[in-house]
Design a protein around this motif. Sequence first.
Motif, PDB file in Angstrom:
ATOM      1  N   SER A  88       0.829  -1.206   0.000  1.00 22.03           N
ATOM      2  CA  SER A  88       0.000   0.000   0.000  1.00 22.03           C
ATOM      3  C   SER A  88       0.866   1.261   0.000  1.00 22.03           C
ATOM      4  CB  SER A  88      -0.948   0.015   1.199  1.00 22.03           C
ATOM      5  OG  SER A  88      -0.233   0.197   2.403  1.00 22.03           O
ATOM      6  N   ILE A  89       2.162   1.100   0.252  1.00 22.95           N
ATOM      7  CA  ILE A  89       3.097   2.226   0.236  1.00 22.95           C
ATOM      8  C   ILE A  89       4.047   2.058  -0.931  1.00 22.95           C
ATOM      9  CG2 ILE A  89       4.975   3.364   1.489  1.00 22.95           C
ATOM     10  CD1 ILE A  89       3.553   2.557   4.066  1.00 22.95           C
ATOM     11  N   SER A  90       4.249   3.140  -1.668  1.00 18.19           N
ATOM     12  CA  SER A  90       5.209   3.126  -2.770  1.00 18.19           C
ATOM     13  C   SER A  90       6.013   4.424  -2.746  1.00 18.19           C
ATOM     14  CB  SER A  90       4.512   2.920  -4.111  1.00 18.19           C
ATOM     15  OG  SER A  90       3.568   3.932  -4.339  1.00 18.19           O
ATOM     16  N   PHE A  91       7.133   4.408  -3.466  1.00 16.29           N
ATOM     17  CA  PHE A  91       7.993   5.595  -3.509  1.00 16.29           C
ATOM     18  C   PHE A  91       8.550   5.791  -4.908  1.00 16.29           C
ATOM     19  CE2 PHE A  91      11.124   2.291  -3.048  1.00 16.29           C
ATOM     20  CZ  PHE A  91      12.275   2.784  -3.656  1.00 16.29           C
ATOM     21  N   TYR A 104      18.013  19.362  -7.559  1.00 16.07           N
ATOM     22  CA  TYR A 104      17.507  18.745  -6.336  1.00 16.07           C
ATOM     23  C   TYR A 104      17.225  17.279  -6.631  1.00 16.07           C
ATOM     24  CZ  TYR A 104      16.589  23.541  -4.891  1.00 16.07           C
ATOM     25  OH  TYR A 104      16.720  24.860  -4.581  1.00 16.07           O
ATOM     26  N   TYR A 105      17.061  16.518  -5.576  1.00 16.24           N
ATOM     27  CA  TYR A 105      16.560  15.159  -5.706  1.00 16.24           C
ATOM     28  C   TYR A 105      15.250  15.097  -4.938  1.00 16.24           C
ATOM     29  CZ  TYR A 105      20.820  13.624  -7.886  1.00 16.24           C
ATOM     30  OH  TYR A 105      21.846  13.465  -8.774  1.00 16.24           O
ATOM     31  N   GLU A 106      14.255  14.439  -5.520  1.00 14.93           N
ATOM     32  CA  GLU A 106      12.939  14.338  -4.901  1.00 14.93           C
ATOM     33  C   GLU A 106      12.631  12.898  -4.537  1.00 14.93           C
ATOM     34  OE1 GLU A 106       8.267  15.375  -5.833  1.00 14.93           O
ATOM     35  OE2 GLU A 106       9.566  14.730  -7.470  1.00 14.93           O
ATOM     36  N   LEU A 107      12.252  12.698  -3.291  1.00 15.19           N
ATOM     37  CA  LEU A 107      11.741  11.419  -2.817  1.00 15.19           C
ATOM     38  C   LEU A 107      10.249  11.619  -2.597  1.00 15.19           C
ATOM     39  CD1 LEU A 107      12.088   8.517  -1.658  1.00 15.19           C
ATOM     40  CD2 LEU A 107      12.407   9.617   0.582  1.00 15.19           C
ATOM     41  N   ALA A 108       9.414  10.890  -3.325  1.00 14.52           N
ATOM     42  CA  ALA A 108       7.961  10.975  -3.173  1.00 14.52           C
ATOM     43  C   ALA A 108       7.468   9.677  -2.549  1.00 14.52           C
ATOM     44  CB  ALA A 108       7.290  11.202  -4.519  1.00 14.52           C
ATOM     45  N   LEU A 109       6.555   9.793  -1.597  1.00 16.69           N
ATOM     46  CA  LEU A 109       5.984   8.642  -0.907  1.00 16.69           C
ATOM     47  C   LEU A 109       4.468   8.705  -1.002  1.00 16.69           C
ATOM     48  CD1 LEU A 109       8.263   9.087   2.154  1.00 16.69           C
ATOM     49  CD2 LEU A 109       8.202   7.004   0.804  1.00 16.69           C
ATOM     50  N   VAL A 110       3.854   7.545  -1.251  1.00 21.23           N
ATOM     51  CA  VAL A 110       2.401   7.463  -1.374  1.00 21.23           C
ATOM     52  C   VAL A 110       1.901   6.300  -0.534  1.00 21.23           C
ATOM     53  CG1 VAL A 110       0.493   7.008  -2.964  1.00 21.23           C
ATOM     54  CG2 VAL A 110       2.414   8.422  -3.705  1.00 21.23           C
ATOM     55  N   LEU A 116      -2.583   9.424   1.095  1.00 24.41           N
ATOM     56  CA  LEU A 116      -1.480  10.271   1.531  1.00 24.41           C
ATOM     57  C   LEU A 116      -0.383  10.278   0.475  1.00 24.41           C
ATOM     58  CD1 LEU A 116       0.120  11.850   3.689  1.00 24.41           C
ATOM     59  CD2 LEU A 116       0.714   9.651   4.720  1.00 24.41           C
ATOM     60  N   ALA A 117      -0.002  11.473   0.034  1.00 20.82           N
ATOM     61  CA  ALA A 117       1.093  11.626  -0.918  1.00 20.82           C
ATOM     62  C   ALA A 117       1.939  12.809  -0.470  1.00 20.82           C
ATOM     63  CB  ALA A 117       0.562  11.855  -2.327  1.00 20.82           C
ATOM     64  N   VAL A 118       3.227  12.576  -0.267  1.00 18.09           N
ATOM     65  CA  VAL A 118       4.135  13.616   0.201  1.00 18.09           C
ATOM     66  C   VAL A 118       5.441  13.518  -0.579  1.00 18.09           C
ATOM     67  CG1 VAL A 118       3.152  13.675   2.532  1.00 18.09           C
ATOM     68  CG2 VAL A 118       5.080  12.178   2.060  1.00 18.09           C
ATOM     69  N   SER A 119       6.222  14.589  -0.546  1.00 18.72           N
ATOM     70  CA  SER A 119       7.544  14.512  -1.164  1.00 18.72           C
ATOM     71  C   SER A 119       8.531  15.386  -0.404  1.00 18.72           C
ATOM     72  CB  SER A 119       7.499  14.911  -2.642  1.00 18.72           C
ATOM     73  OG  SER A 119       7.096  16.253  -2.782  1.00 18.72           O
ATOM     74  N   LYS A 120       9.787  15.003  -0.509  1.00 15.34           N
ATOM     75  CA  LYS A 120      10.889  15.740   0.119  1.00 15.34           C
ATOM     76  C   LYS A 120      11.905  16.051  -0.962  1.00 15.34           C
ATOM     77  CE  LYS A 120      14.598  15.315   3.558  1.00 15.34           C
ATOM     78  NZ  LYS A 120      14.503  16.661   4.087  1.00 15.34           N
TER      79      LYS A 120
END
Length: 150
Positions: A88-91, A104-110, A116-120
């Motif tokens: 249920s979680i992916s990146f 930049y480098y982006e890490l996205a998590l869902v 819930l979807a967020v990114s750093k």
Amino acid sequence: MKFATLLSLTSGLLTSALAAPLEARVDAQEFDVSGFTAGCLPHGTQCSINFKAATNQQPFQTTCTFTGQPLGASSLPDVGFTACEDASISFSFRRVTVGDATAYYELALVNAEQNLAVSKFFPATEFPLINAGASVYQSFTGQNIFVVKA
């Protein structure tokens, strides 16, 4: 006088009751990430990204892993959405360039179950190319524990 006191007490209880569910929803809008590593092997043909992720709605952490070919000879490749052990979680992970120079480098998590979807975004300086003599490789040098908020 009694009516005013009752109204004030009722209003306070109602406000507290409404605030609690709202707080829980706000708190759920983040991932706690630990053990984050990302890099390519010197003199090798593999790169990897590894970490554990959890939300406050999960009683456990799940492990997220990617292993693949470097971009060019030594750089981390872009990674499309990849399922973690808890499916249920992916990146995803990618390099983002703004304008002509800023990278930049982006890490996205869902989390599909929690909507819930967020990114750093990490500065590219946290992913330097390291000279190993006969080869150059890329490795993450930043903090390996962090929170990613919506």
